[in-house]
Design a protein around this motif. Structure first.
Motif: not given
Length: 187
Positions: A14-38
């Motif tokens: 539902p749109e209200a639930s999606k909105h609540v979820l999206k409020e917790r998500i941020v956009e990030v950028n990382y370069p090529k070769k970056y080790l995101l998870l270890r």
């Protein structure tokens, strides 16, 4: 791929639930070769790929064994950390500059307790990840390298163009020389 498409591909909220979820998500950028998870680290974030391509690998002695590729729309997660809050076994390397959506697992777990729609979204998410893992396992156990390469070509031809042949060979469990032979055979 935009965030709404990624969320909807898992489970329609539902749109209200999606909105609540999206409020917790941020956009990030990382370069090529970056080790995101270890490996050997408890990972606390979940990522969704907006733009770019990544690989999951594990070290075996001096070798790196690639076992998964992710691209736009895919999820990057250490399931062992997510489910059991334990150290994961995978490394995730960015093969291109990447734009990602980041969600803290703790925020998601809290949302599961607050909203049944989000808990159902999380259940569908986990089920989809389990199916992907099962498909990878079955392919490794029962398909030849040629069959796996043809499947990669048919389902994810862009990966062949975007990923180094050494990583593809590792993913298939063969040498680069064997991969060259397979590619020649198909041509």
């Amino acid at each position: 791929m935009n965030l709404d498409q990624i969320i909807d591909s898992i489970y329609l909220l539902p749109e209200a639930s999606k909105h609540v979820l999206k409020e917790r998500i941020v956009e990030v950028n990382y370069p090529k070769k970056y080790l995101l998870l270890r490996a050997d680290k408890v990972e606390t974030n979940i990522y969704f790929i907006k733009k770019g391509i990544v690989r999951a690998f594990a070290r075996q002695g001096a070798h790196e064994i690639t076992f998964w590729f992710g691209k736009e729309g895919d999820t990057i997660i250490s399931m062992k950390s997510y489910v059991d809050n334990q150290k994961g076994y995978e490394n995730i390397e960015l093969l291109e500059d990447c734009e990602l959506y980041e969600l803290k697992a703790a925020h998601l777990q809290k949302l599961f307790l607050e909203q049944i729609d989000l808990a159902n979204w999380g259940r569908k998410f986990a089920e989809q990840e389990l199916i992907k893992t099962e498909e990878l396992f079955i392919a490794r156990q029962f398909k030849t390298a040629l069959e796996r390469y043809k499947e990669l070509l048919a389902e994810h031809s862009d990966i062949i163009q975007r990923v180094a042949l050494g990583h593809i060979a590792s993913y298939l469990g063969i040498t680069q020389v064997s991969l060259s032979r397979i590619r020649a055979e198909i041509s």
